[in-house]
Design a protein around this motif. Structure first.
Motif, PDB file in Angstrom:
ATOM      1  N   GLY A   1      -9.967  -7.874 -11.927  1.00 54.04           N
ATOM      2  CA  GLY A   1     -11.009  -8.701 -12.533  1.00 54.04           C
ATOM      3  C   GLY A   1     -10.467  -9.616 -13.613  1.00 54.04           C
TER       4      GLY A   1
ATOM      5  N   ALA B   1     -14.367 -16.344 -13.789  1.00 51.60           N
ATOM      6  CA  ALA B   1     -15.417 -15.429 -14.224  1.00 51.60           C
ATOM      7  C   ALA B   1     -15.341 -15.212 -15.729  1.00 51.60           C
TER       8      ALA B   1
ATOM      9  N   TYR C   1     -18.015 -10.097 -16.275  1.00 52.83           N
ATOM     10  CA  TYR C   1     -17.956  -9.899 -14.829  1.00 52.83           C
ATOM     11  C   TYR C   1     -17.097  -8.672 -14.504  1.00 52.83           C
TER      12      TYR C   1
ATOM     13  N   GLY D   1     -19.041  -5.691 -15.088  1.00 54.14           N
ATOM     14  CA  GLY D   1     -20.003  -5.536 -13.994  1.00 54.14           C
ATOM     15  C   GLY D   1     -19.364  -4.899 -12.768  1.00 54.14           C
TER      16      GLY D   1
ATOM     17  N   HIS E   1     -16.320  -6.094  -6.787  1.00 53.48           N
ATOM     18  CA  HIS E   1     -17.068  -7.324  -7.068  1.00 53.48           C
ATOM     19  C   HIS E   1     -18.278  -6.966  -7.919  1.00 53.48           C
ATOM     20  N   ALA E   2     -18.921  -7.988  -8.445  1.00 53.32           N
ATOM     21  CA  ALA E   2     -20.160  -7.814  -9.211  1.00 53.32           C
ATOM     22  C   ALA E   2     -21.136  -8.894  -8.758  1.00 53.32           C
TER      23      ALA E   2
ATOM     24  N   PRO F   1     -23.380 -12.204  -9.064  1.00 45.82           N
ATOM     25  CA  PRO F   1     -23.072 -13.485  -9.714  1.00 45.82           C
ATOM     26  C   PRO F   1     -23.595 -13.587 -11.147  1.00 45.82           C
TER      27      PRO F   1
ATOM     28  N   PHE G   1     -23.535 -11.593 -13.429  1.00 53.76           N
ATOM     29  CA  PHE G   1     -22.670 -10.921 -14.397  1.00 53.76           C
ATOM     30  C   PHE G   1     -21.599 -11.860 -14.953  1.00 53.76           C
ATOM     31  N   GLY G   2     -21.653 -13.122 -14.589  1.00 51.60           N
ATOM     32  CA  GLY G   2     -20.719 -14.076 -15.186  1.00 51.60           C
ATOM     33  C   GLY G   2     -19.760 -14.739 -14.223  1.00 51.60           C
ATOM     34  N   ALA G   3     -20.142 -14.826 -12.950  1.00 45.27           N
ATOM     35  CA  ALA G   3     -19.318 -15.562 -11.990  1.00 45.27           C
ATOM     36  C   ALA G   3     -19.444 -17.054 -12.286  1.00 45.27           C
TER      37      ALA G   3
ATOM     38  N   CYS H   1     -15.164 -12.858  -6.404  1.00 43.21           N
ATOM     39  CA  CYS H   1     -16.054 -13.486  -7.374  1.00 43.21           C
ATOM     40  C   CYS H   1     -16.853 -14.552  -6.631  1.00 43.21           C
TER      41      CYS H   1
ATOM     42  N   THR I   1     -20.350 -16.978  -6.483  1.00 40.95           N
ATOM     43  CA  THR I   1     -21.370 -17.579  -7.339  1.00 40.95           C
ATOM     44  C   THR I   1     -22.767 -17.437  -6.753  1.00 40.95           C
TER      45      THR I   1
END
Length: 142
Positions: free
Chosen positions: A26, A35, A39, A42, A64-65, A67, A69-71, A102, A104
């Motif tokens: 990450g 990100a 993220y 997340g 992954h998280a 979007p 969460f800060g993508a 990541c 969006t």
């Protein structure tokens, strides 16, 4: 199509557990401007709450998280571990390749999942990624 740079690849990374592996993958996304820091949190939160759902094939995890969460931009990072580690999956542990996604939006997330799955399904390409001595070998492949 996957866009990848040397800054999104790390080879032979030493980690003590799955959370550290996820955080390193990450952080590459954060460092390349894809990100926000949250993220990464997340991704770890999702793994801790839902378990090893991110393990998609023997030896391979796609953390992954969502979007929100800060993508910032779509992308993927690749972290090859120096030693495989357990992620808690009953049949596909231990994990040696961590590819952080990541996206969006849900469409870009699914497109990246499909592109990565197609790439890693090819045994020759997977062998190259798992045995490459340089980041350039992986970049040339993709």
């Amino acid at each position: 199509m996957l866009t990848l740079t040397e800054g999104l690849i790390e080879l032979n990374v030493e980690v003590v557990d799955a959370e550290e592996a996820i955080r390193i993958a990450g952080q590459l996304l954060v460092d390349e401007g894809l990100a926000e820091e949250r993220y990464v949190d997340g991704m770890v939160k999702g793994y801790k709450e839902v378990g090893p759902y991110i393990v998609v094939a023997p030896g391979i995890a796609f953390p992954h998280a969502r979007p929100e969460f800060g993508a910032k931009k779509k992308g993927v990072s690749i972290v090859r571990l120096s030693h495989p580690i357990p992620f808690g999956h009953p049949t596909s542990d231990p994990i040696s390749l961590v590819c952080a996604l990541c996206g969006t939006d849900s469409t870009s997330h699914i497109e990246m999942l499909q592109a990565l799955a197609e790439l890693l399904r090819d045994e020759e390409k997977l062998h190259t990624i798992l045995n490459a001595s340089t980041k350039k070998e992986i970049l040339d492949l993709i």
